[in-house]
Each structure stands twice: as structure tokens, then as C-alpha cells.
Write a protein that holds these residues in place. Structure first.
Motif, mmCIF file in Angstrom:
data_model
loop_
_atom_site.group_PDB
_atom_site.id
_atom_site.type_symbol
_atom_site.label_atom_id
_atom_site.label_comp_id
_atom_site.label_asym_id
_atom_site.label_seq_id
_atom_site.Cartn_x
_atom_site.Cartn_y
_atom_site.Cartn_z
ATOM 1 N N ILE A 1 7.370 46.562 25.203
ATOM 2 C CA ILE A 1 8.372 46.562 26.271
ATOM 3 C C ILE A 1 9.719 46.141 25.681
ATOM 4 N N LEU A 2 10.715 47.027 25.824
ATOM 5 C CA LEU A 2 12.063 46.792 25.289
ATOM 6 C C LEU A 2 13.020 46.600 26.461
ATOM 7 N N GLN A 3 13.537 45.359 26.619
ATOM 8 C CA GLN A 3 14.412 45.059 27.744
ATOM 9 C C GLN A 3 15.744 44.459 27.331
ATOM 10 N N ASN A 4 15.914 44.125 26.058
ATOM 11 C CA ASN A 4 17.127 43.427 25.641
ATOM 12 C C ASN A 4 17.837 44.126 24.492
ATOM 13 N N ARG A 5 19.088 44.475 24.685
ATOM 14 C CA ARG A 5 19.929 44.973 23.602
ATOM 15 C C ARG A 5 20.467 43.728 22.896
ATOM 16 N N ILE A 6 20.401 43.751 21.567
ATOM 17 C CA ILE A 6 20.852 42.591 20.796
ATOM 18 C C ILE A 6 21.874 43.032 19.748
ATOM 19 N N SER A 7 22.524 42.076 19.145
ATOM 20 C CA SER A 7 23.524 42.366 18.108
ATOM 21 C C SER A 7 22.847 42.985 16.888
ATOM 22 N N PRO A 8 23.621 43.680 16.050
ATOM 23 C CA PRO A 8 23.037 44.299 14.847
ATOM 24 C C PRO A 8 22.280 43.276 13.991
ATOM 25 N N GLN A 9 21.167 43.730 13.453
ATOM 26 C CA GLN A 9 20.281 42.878 12.657
ATOM 27 C C GLN A 9 20.157 43.426 11.237
ATOM 28 N N SER A 10 19.751 42.571 10.313
ATOM 29 C CA SER A 10 19.576 43.001 8.923
ATOM 30 C C SER A 10 18.215 43.649 8.698
ATOM 31 N N ARG A 11 17.323 43.497 9.670
ATOM 32 C CA ARG A 11 15.987 44.085 9.545
ATOM 33 C C ARG A 11 15.528 44.580 10.903
ATOM 34 N N ALA A 12 14.544 45.459 10.870
ATOM 35 C CA ALA A 12 13.933 45.943 12.108
ATOM 36 C C ALA A 12 12.442 46.114 11.868
ATOM 37 N N LYS B 1 18.992 57.159 29.338
ATOM 38 C CA LYS B 1 18.074 56.696 30.385
ATOM 39 C C LYS B 1 17.836 55.196 30.258
ATOM 40 N N SER B 2 17.941 54.504 31.379
ATOM 41 C CA SER B 2 17.707 53.061 31.359
ATOM 42 C C SER B 2 16.222 52.730 31.560
ATOM 43 N N ARG B 3 15.455 53.707 32.021
ATOM 44 C CA ARG B 3 14.003 53.570 32.171
ATOM 45 C C ARG B 3 13.367 54.756 31.461
ATOM 46 N N LEU B 4 12.546 54.461 30.468
ATOM 47 C CA LEU B 4 11.978 55.551 29.673
ATOM 48 C C LEU B 4 10.674 55.104 29.028
ATOM 49 N N ARG B 5 9.668 55.953 29.110
ATOM 50 C CA ARG B 5 8.418 55.750 28.366
ATOM 51 C C ARG B 5 8.504 56.663 27.158
ATOM 52 N N THR B 6 8.322 56.103 25.968
ATOM 53 C CA THR B 6 8.522 56.856 24.732
ATOM 54 C C THR B 6 7.598 56.318 23.646
ATOM 55 N N VAL B 7 7.799 56.770 22.415
ATOM 56 C CA VAL B 7 7.034 56.259 21.277
ATOM 57 C C VAL B 7 7.981 55.938 20.127
ATOM 58 N N GLY C 1 4.552 55.871 16.088
ATOM 59 C CA GLY C 1 3.593 56.344 17.068
ATOM 60 C C GLY C 1 3.234 55.336 18.150
ATOM 61 N N GLU C 2 3.690 54.103 18.029
ATOM 62 C CA GLU C 2 3.390 53.087 19.040
ATOM 63 C C GLU C 2 4.140 53.377 20.340
ATOM 64 N N GLU C 3 3.430 53.280 21.464
ATOM 65 C CA GLU C 3 4.057 53.509 22.770
ATOM 66 C C GLU C 3 5.028 52.386 23.090
ATOM 67 N N ALA C 4 6.135 52.782 23.738
ATOM 68 C CA ALA C 4 7.145 51.801 24.122
ATOM 69 C C ALA C 4 7.724 52.172 25.476
ATOM 70 N N GLY C 5 8.100 51.150 26.205
ATOM 71 C CA GLY C 5 8.771 51.337 27.486
ATOM 72 C C GLY C 5 10.135 50.683 27.423
ATOM 73 N N ILE C 6 11.161 51.430 27.804
ATOM 74 C CA ILE C 6 12.527 50.899 27.828
ATOM 75 C C ILE C 6 12.868 50.556 29.276
ATOM 76 N N PHE C 7 13.360 49.338 29.473
ATOM 77 C CA PHE C 7 13.794 48.866 30.786
ATOM 78 C C PHE C 7 15.122 48.144 30.581
ATOM 79 N N LEU C 8 16.222 48.902 30.660
ATOM 80 C CA LEU C 8 17.548 48.347 30.430
ATOM 81 C C LEU C 8 18.384 48.401 31.700
ATOM 82 N N GLU C 9 19.507 47.713 31.675
ATOM 83 C CA GLU C 9 20.418 47.726 32.812
ATOM 84 C C GLU C 9 20.847 49.160 33.101
ATOM 85 N N ARG C 10 20.881 49.527 34.372
ATOM 86 C CA ARG C 10 21.303 50.877 34.769
ATOM 87 C C ARG C 10 22.660 51.201 34.172
ATOM 88 N N GLY C 11 22.797 52.446 33.712
ATOM 89 C CA GLY C 11 24.057 52.880 33.118
ATOM 90 C C GLY C 11 24.169 52.627 31.627
#
Length: 166
Positions: free
Chosen positions: A3-14, A27-33, A37-47
Motif C-alpha cells: 500500500i503506497l499512500q505517502n509521497r516523500i522527498s527524493p531518496q538515495s535508494r529504493a 490516478k490517485s487510486r490505482l491497483r498496479t504492480v 511483479g509485486e501487487e501494489a495499491g496507490i492511495f494518494l490525495e486527489r489530483g
């Protein structure tokens, strides 16, 4: 599912990458991978519009880097700045998302728009590349029309232009 809900500042690793075309990065709401291949859901502020190079933090603390996927685009070039500005005007008049570069414009591949621009005397070529269009004048807020206008632009706010109170 991650579950991805937070946008954060640039990082040196991911811990993972999320490769998405522009249409899905809007899209602020999205089911993706993720790329692995790992499933992920995006839930961000609208817009919210994700850009290549953005970072998201998952609920479990993992960090995911957003990557702009290559897409079918058209690139516009012109002999002079006036012709390029005219092409930009006509694309904007059709509310077409446009990426602006040094001496070129790019938009999602569309044969009808390409033919229209060729008719204006510019060069249009097809290519595949990541697409990062301009955010637009109203990117920070909902764009209102007519009497509901909340911005200072008098083009849309007909009541104010006619001398009536807002």
C-alpha cells in the motif's frame, strides 16, 4: 499487497520501482504492480500527478521510485518560434497534455492531431519516450468555469467582467 499512500522527498535508494505511463500516473487510486511483479495499491490525495523520479513510501516502510514508462508520442518541431507557438496554441485549445522541450513539443500519439499540425506547416514525427507533460495552470486545484470561478482569471468569470459582484 503493498500500500503506497505517502509521497516523500527524493531518496538515495529504493526498494522497488513502479513503471507507469502518464495516464496511470494521474490516478490517485490505482491497483498496479511493481517492476518485480509485486501487487501494489496507490492511495494518494486527489489530483496528485506522479512524475518520473518521485518517491513513495509504503505502509510497511519500503520506498518505491516512480519511473515514467516509454509511450508512443508525437514530437513537433518548427522552422521558427512563431510556428511552434501556433502548434502549442492549437494543442492547448484541444486540452491536449503537452511536454515542452527546447525547440519541440511532445504529445500522446494521435494521428488526427498530427495531421492537423502538419497542415499548420510544422514537422511531426513519431517516437517512443517517457512522457512528462506540463502540469498546467490549474494543477494545484480544481479548474472552475464561469460563475463558479475561484481564480483571478477574468476570461472565465463572466459575472465579474460584466461589472457584477462575484
Amino acid at each position: 499487497m503493498l500500500i503506497l499512500q505517502n509521497r516523500i522527498s527524493p531518496q538515495s535508494r529504493a526498494d522497488g520501482e513502479l513503471v507507469l505511463p502518464f495516464e496511470q500516473r494521474q490516478k490517485s487510486r490505482l491497483r498496479t504492480v511493481l517492476a518485480n511483479g509485486e501487487e501494489a495499491g496507490i492511495f494518494l490525495e486527489r489530483g496528485t500527478i506522479l512524475r518520473g523520479g518521485d518517491f513513495l513510501q509504503a505502509d510497511d516502510g519500503r520506498i518505491v521510485r516512480v519511473v515514467s514508462a516509454e509511450e508512443d508520442l508525437m514530437e513537433v518541431r518548427a522552422a521558427d518560434a512563431s510556428a511552434l507557438a501556433r502548434a502549442a496554441y492549437h494543442l492547448g485549445n484541444r486540452h491536449t497534455p503537452v511536454q515542452v522541450g527546447d525547440g519541440w513539443l511532445r504529445f500522446a500519439a494521435d494521428r488526427v492531431l498530427g495531421d492537423m499540425l502538419i497542415g499548420l506547416g510544422v514537422t511531426v514525427t513519431a517516437l517512443r519516450a517517457p512522457f512528462e507533460p506540463e502540469a498546467g495552470a490549474y494543477a494545484a486545484a480544481h479548474h472552475h468555469h464561469s460563475g463558479e470561478a475561484k481564480h483571478a482569471g477574468i476570461i472565465h468569470d463572466f459575472a465579474q467582467r460584466a461589472g457584477k459582484p462575484p
